[in-house]
Design a protein around this motif. Sequence first.
Motif, PDB file in Angstrom:
ATOM      1  N   ILE A 122     -12.806  -0.983   7.109  1.00 35.19           N
ATOM      2  CA  ILE A 122     -12.721   0.435   7.449  1.00 35.19           C
ATOM      3  C   ILE A 122     -13.938   1.187   6.914  1.00 35.19           C
TER       4      ILE A 122
ATOM      5  N   PHE B 136      -7.541  -4.223  13.993  1.00 32.70           N
ATOM      6  CA  PHE B 136      -8.941  -4.411  13.603  1.00 32.70           C
ATOM      7  C   PHE B 136      -9.389  -5.835  13.940  1.00 32.70           C
TER       8      PHE B 136
ATOM      9  N   TYR C  17      -1.178  -0.277   8.045  1.00 32.99           N
ATOM     10  CA  TYR C  17      -1.486  -1.098   9.212  1.00 32.99           C
ATOM     11  C   TYR C  17      -0.728  -2.416   9.130  1.00 32.99           C
TER      12      TYR C  17
ATOM     13  N   MET D  33     -16.731   0.641   9.269  1.00 33.76           N
ATOM     14  CA  MET D  33     -16.548   1.404  10.506  1.00 33.76           C
ATOM     15  C   MET D  33     -16.923   2.871  10.291  1.00 33.76           C
ATOM     16  N   LEU D  34     -16.494   3.432   9.170  1.00 26.01           N
ATOM     17  CA  LEU D  34     -16.825   4.824   8.870  1.00 26.01           C
ATOM     18  C   LEU D  34     -18.332   5.000   8.723  1.00 26.01           C
TER      19      LEU D  34
ATOM     20  N   ILE E 129     -11.582   5.282  13.595  1.00 23.44           N
ATOM     21  CA  ILE E 129     -10.566   4.444  12.963  1.00 23.44           C
ATOM     22  C   ILE E 129      -9.287   4.558  13.804  1.00 23.44           C
TER      23      ILE E 129
END
Length: 65
Positions: free
Chosen positions: A47, A22, A3, A50-51, A57
Amino acid sequence: MEYIAYLHKDKGSDFGVSFPDFPGCVTAGRTLEEARQLAREALTLHIAGMLEDGEPIPEPSSLAE
């Protein structure tokens, strides 16, 4: 996946890092190396959160975007 991270520094401030894919994932470090390390940690934790929350994602943006 890789990213994009924006690294920025104003006079008299720490190195700041943010991630355009993000929003809200930001960190800073006193040195360039510390900023890089903390950026990796911040993105990893972001991340993971978020998961855990079941959020999708995003695919990495390209530099051209």
